[in-house]
Design an enzyme around this catalytic site. Structure first.
Site, PDB file in Angstrom:
ATOM      1  N   LYS A  97       0.844  -1.196   0.000  1.00 30.28           N
ATOM      2  CA  LYS A  97       0.000   0.000   0.000  1.00 30.28           C
ATOM      3  C   LYS A  97       0.882   1.251   0.000  1.00 30.28           C
ATOM      4  O   LYS A  97       1.720   1.431   0.898  1.00 30.28           O
ATOM      5  CB  LYS A  97      -0.905   0.004   1.236  1.00 30.28           C
ATOM      6  CG  LYS A  97      -1.831   1.206   1.296  1.00 30.28           C
ATOM      7  CD  LYS A  97      -2.931   1.001   2.326  1.00 30.28           C
ATOM      8  CE  LYS A  97      -2.596   1.535   3.690  1.00 30.28           C
ATOM      9  NZ  LYS A  97      -2.712   2.985   3.830  1.00 30.28           N
ATOM     10  N   ASP A 127      -3.436   4.180  -2.083  1.00 28.73           N
ATOM     11  CA  ASP A 127      -4.442   4.590  -1.089  1.00 28.73           C
ATOM     12  C   ASP A 127      -4.423   6.100  -0.929  1.00 28.73           C
ATOM     13  O   ASP A 127      -3.913   6.638   0.055  1.00 28.73           O
ATOM     14  CB  ASP A 127      -4.140   3.881   0.238  1.00 28.73           C
ATOM     15  CG  ASP A 127      -5.194   4.169   1.297  1.00 28.73           C
ATOM     16  OD1 ASP A 127      -6.335   4.518   0.923  1.00 28.73           O
ATOM     17  OD2 ASP A 127      -4.872   4.049   2.493  1.00 28.73           O
ATOM     18  N   LYS A 136      -7.361   7.897  -1.417  1.00 32.53           N
ATOM     19  CA  LYS A 136      -8.712   8.253  -0.949  1.00 32.53           C
ATOM     20  C   LYS A 136      -9.280   9.456  -1.701  1.00 32.53           C
ATOM     21  O   LYS A 136      -9.632  10.489  -1.123  1.00 32.53           O
ATOM     22  CB  LYS A 136      -8.717   8.528   0.561  1.00 32.53           C
ATOM     23  CG  LYS A 136      -8.304   7.316   1.399  1.00 32.53           C
ATOM     24  CD  LYS A 136      -8.442   7.585   2.887  1.00 32.53           C
ATOM     25  CE  LYS A 136      -8.140   6.369   3.727  1.00 32.53           C
ATOM     26  NZ  LYS A 136      -6.718   5.948   3.723  1.00 32.53           N
ATOM     27  N   ASP A 168     -13.683  14.111  -4.732  1.00 37.41           N
ATOM     28  CA  ASP A 168     -13.763  15.406  -5.420  1.00 37.41           C
ATOM     29  C   ASP A 168     -14.940  15.322  -6.390  1.00 37.41           C
ATOM     30  O   ASP A 168     -15.711  14.352  -6.332  1.00 37.41           O
ATOM     31  CB  ASP A 168     -12.423  15.685  -6.130  1.00 37.41           C
ATOM     32  CG  ASP A 168     -12.118  17.177  -6.253  1.00 37.41           C
ATOM     33  OD1 ASP A 168     -13.034  17.930  -6.662  1.00 37.41           O
ATOM     34  OD2 ASP A 168     -10.995  17.591  -5.947  1.00 37.41           O
ATOM     35  N   PRO A 228     -16.943  14.425  -9.748  1.00 36.28           N
ATOM     36  CA  PRO A 228     -16.769  13.214 -10.555  1.00 36.28           C
ATOM     37  C   PRO A 228     -15.715  13.370 -11.657  1.00 36.28           C
ATOM     38  O   PRO A 228     -14.891  12.470 -11.870  1.00 36.28           O
ATOM     39  CB  PRO A 228     -18.169  12.979 -11.153  1.00 36.28           C
ATOM     40  CG  PRO A 228     -19.107  13.595 -10.154  1.00 36.28           C
ATOM     41  CD  PRO A 228     -18.379  14.783  -9.597  1.00 36.28           C
ATOM     42  N   THR A 232     -11.569   4.637  10.326  1.00 31.80           N
ATOM     43  CA  THR A 232     -11.543   3.944  11.620  1.00 31.80           C
ATOM     44  C   THR A 232     -11.275   4.902  12.785  1.00 31.80           C
ATOM     45  O   THR A 232     -11.467   4.540  13.937  1.00 31.80           O
ATOM     46  CB  THR A 232     -10.466   2.846  11.621  1.00 31.80           C
ATOM     47  OG1 THR A 232      -9.233   3.441  11.244  1.00 31.80           O
ATOM     48  CG2 THR A 232     -10.805   1.733  10.664  1.00 31.80           C
ATOM     49  N   ARG A 244      -3.592  -6.407  14.043  1.00 33.57           N
ATOM     50  CA  ARG A 244      -2.404  -6.666  14.859  1.00 33.57           C
ATOM     51  C   ARG A 244      -2.229  -8.165  15.041  1.00 33.57           C
ATOM     52  O   ARG A 244      -3.211  -8.861  15.324  1.00 33.57           O
ATOM     53  CB  ARG A 244      -2.544  -6.012  16.244  1.00 33.57           C
ATOM     54  CG  ARG A 244      -2.399  -4.511  16.192  1.00 33.57           C
ATOM     55  CD  ARG A 244      -0.971  -4.136  15.828  1.00 33.57           C
ATOM     56  NE  ARG A 244      -0.798  -2.723  15.577  1.00 33.57           N
ATOM     57  CZ  ARG A 244      -0.922  -2.137  14.378  1.00 33.57           C
ATOM     58  NH1 ARG A 244      -1.260  -2.837  13.330  1.00 33.57           N
ATOM     59  NH2 ARG A 244      -0.688  -0.854  14.235  1.00 33.57           N
ATOM     60  N   GLY A 260       0.765  -2.603   8.691  1.00 31.70           N
ATOM     61  CA  GLY A 260       1.902  -1.708   8.507  1.00 31.70           C
ATOM     62  C   GLY A 260       3.006  -2.008   9.488  1.00 31.70           C
ATOM     63  O   GLY A 260       3.787  -2.952   9.316  1.00 31.70           O
ATOM     64  N   ARG A 261       3.033  -1.220  10.548  1.00 26.41           N
ATOM     65  CA  ARG A 261       4.179  -1.249  11.456  1.00 26.41           C
ATOM     66  C   ARG A 261       4.527  -2.604  12.067  1.00 26.41           C
ATOM     67  O   ARG A 261       5.720  -2.872  12.261  1.00 26.41           O
ATOM     68  CB  ARG A 261       3.972  -0.185  12.543  1.00 26.41           C
ATOM     69  CG  ARG A 261       4.040   1.224  11.956  1.00 26.41           C
ATOM     70  CD  ARG A 261       3.437   2.256  12.860  1.00 26.41           C
ATOM     71  NE  ARG A 261       1.994   2.107  12.942  1.00 26.41           N
ATOM     72  CZ  ARG A 261       1.211   2.885  13.691  1.00 26.41           C
ATOM     73  NH1 ARG A 261       1.748   3.842  14.435  1.00 26.41           N
ATOM     74  NH2 ARG A 261      -0.084   2.709  13.702  1.00 26.41           N
TER      75      ARG A 261
HETATM   76  O1  C5P Z   1      -1.197   0.673  12.137  1.00 26.40           O
HETATM   77  P1  C5P Z   1      -0.558   0.166  10.893  1.00 26.40           P
HETATM   78  O2  C5P Z   1       0.879   0.619  10.746  1.00 26.40           O
HETATM   79  O3  C5P Z   1      -0.720  -1.330  10.688  1.00 26.40           O
HETATM   80  O4  C5P Z   1      -1.394   0.867   9.754  1.00 26.40           O
HETATM   81  C1  C5P Z   1      -1.324   0.470   8.404  1.00 26.40           C
HETATM   82  C2  C5P Z   1      -2.315   1.270   7.583  1.00 26.40           C
HETATM   83  O5  C5P Z   1      -3.638   0.996   7.975  1.00 26.40           O
HETATM   84  C3  C5P Z   1      -2.119   2.774   7.678  1.00 26.40           C
HETATM   85  O6  C5P Z   1      -1.610   3.175   6.422  1.00 26.40           O
HETATM   86  C4  C5P Z   1      -3.483   3.361   7.903  1.00 26.40           C
HETATM   87  O7  C5P Z   1      -3.907   4.082   6.759  1.00 26.40           O
HETATM   88  C5  C5P Z   1      -4.395   2.185   8.043  1.00 26.40           C
HETATM   89  N1  C5P Z   1      -5.075   2.165   9.348  1.00 26.40           N
HETATM   90  C6  C5P Z   1      -6.412   2.490   9.428  1.00 26.40           C
HETATM   91  N2  C5P Z   1      -7.068   2.393  10.601  1.00 26.40           N
HETATM   92  C7  C5P Z   1      -6.454   1.970  11.708  1.00 26.40           C
HETATM   93  C8  C5P Z   1      -5.104   1.628  11.647  1.00 26.40           C
HETATM   94  C9  C5P Z   1      -4.440   1.738  10.439  1.00 26.40           C
HETATM   95  O8  C5P Z   1      -7.001   2.864   8.426  1.00 26.40           O
HETATM   96  N3  C5P Z   1      -7.116   1.873  12.835  1.00 26.40           N
END
Ligand code: C5P
Length: 259
Positions: free
Chosen positions: A62, A89, A91, A94, A96, A147, A208, A237-238
């Site tokens: 992503k 991503d 998002k 705007d 159409p 979220t 997670r 991600g992290r």
């Molecule tokens: O938290 P993490 O590093 O796994 O996040 C990965 C991606 O997920 C981020 O790029 C973020 O846009 C999205 N994310 C989200 N809602 C969350 C956590 C992460 O949309 N609660």
């Protein structure tokens, strides 16, 4: 500068990119079809380092607004040329005409998935879907409710009712207008499957690994919980990108998806 990405061309071929990503089209049991790793970094060098460290465990990355704003389309082209699938991503939200034009440019980059806001409404979503048809297999995913928002946040901007009601309403509009999937939390995935069926992708962030630290996340699901709730894809991600051994962490998550 980090070394160029090792090539893995077969996975970047048209036929590969065009298959296997939709919720109802996951014919392969390969859990890699379901895992998307977020490259939330600010430089191409850092992104390349993650992709190289993860290796063959991950097919799809992503690229979000942070990395895209910093490095632009060239890194996306590089990832695609090296056989990775890219989930762009940004998002879009705007008028159409503008969204359709942006999606046309994304299609030219060869990305496999991109996001628009479902709140842009039917005309905007249709413009995105029509523009995406230039690249067969490109999935337009509609973001439902971020979220980070709860019921009180929605009320302040004039949207009454539960988060779940808004997610179902927005997802219904997205699917009716041709989007191939939605982005939503694992919490709403099972309701969407019950209400709207299996014919679309559900991409779920906020995942997670089981047994891992929750970090700054509040509403989290494990990979197994997200899949059991009806997610077709999970975004991580992290937990992977900041792991001491990203490939090992990715493999562990793949195991949890399969398990
Ligand atoms: O938290 P993490 O590093 O796994 O996040 C990965 C991606 O997920 C981020 O790029 C973020 O846009 C999205 N994310 C989200 N809602 C969350 C956590 C992460 O949309 N609660």
């Amino acid at each position: 500068m980090a070394a160029a990405l090792p090539n893995r061309m077969p996975l970047g071929s048209e036929s590969y990119r065009n298959r296997d990503l939709r919720g109802d089209d996951l014919r392969s049991d390969d859990p890699r079809q379901r895992l998307i790793v977020a490259l939330d970094v600010s430089t191409a060098a850092a992104a390349r380092a993650i992709v190289t460290a993860v290796g063959d465990s991950v097919l799809t990355y992503k690229v979000g607004m942070q990395l895209y704003t910093a490095e632009g389309p060239q890194l996306v082209r590089e990832l695609v040329a090296a056989g990775r699938r890219v989930f762009l991503d940004l998002k879009y939200h705007d008028i159409p005409n503008t969204v359709g034009a942006a999606v046309s440019e994304a299609a030219k980059l060869g990305v496999s998935m991109l996001t628009v806001h479902a709140a842009g409404s039917g005309k905007m979503l249709r413009a995105a879907v029509e523009a995406a048809q230039a690249s067969p297999g490109l999935m337009v995913l509609a973001v439902t409710v971020l979220t980070s928002l709860d019921e009180h946040d929605l009320e302040k901007i004039g949207i009454r009712g539960s988060v779940e009601d808004s997610v179902v309403r927005l997802a219904t509009i997205a699917i009716a207008n041709g989007c191939q999937g939605v982005v939503t939390s694992a919490r709403e995935a099972s309701t969407l499957r019950a209400e709207l069926g299996n014919g679309f992708a559900i991409v779920t962030p906020g995942v997670r690994p089981a047994g891992g630290s929750v970090g700054d996340q509040v509403r989290v699901a494990t990979p197994a919980e997200a899949i059991a709730s009806g997610a077709s894809h999970i975004v991580v991600g992290r937990p992977i990108t900041e792991a001491p051994d990203p490939a090992a962490e990715a493999r562990a998550i793949l195991g949890q998806i399969s398990g």
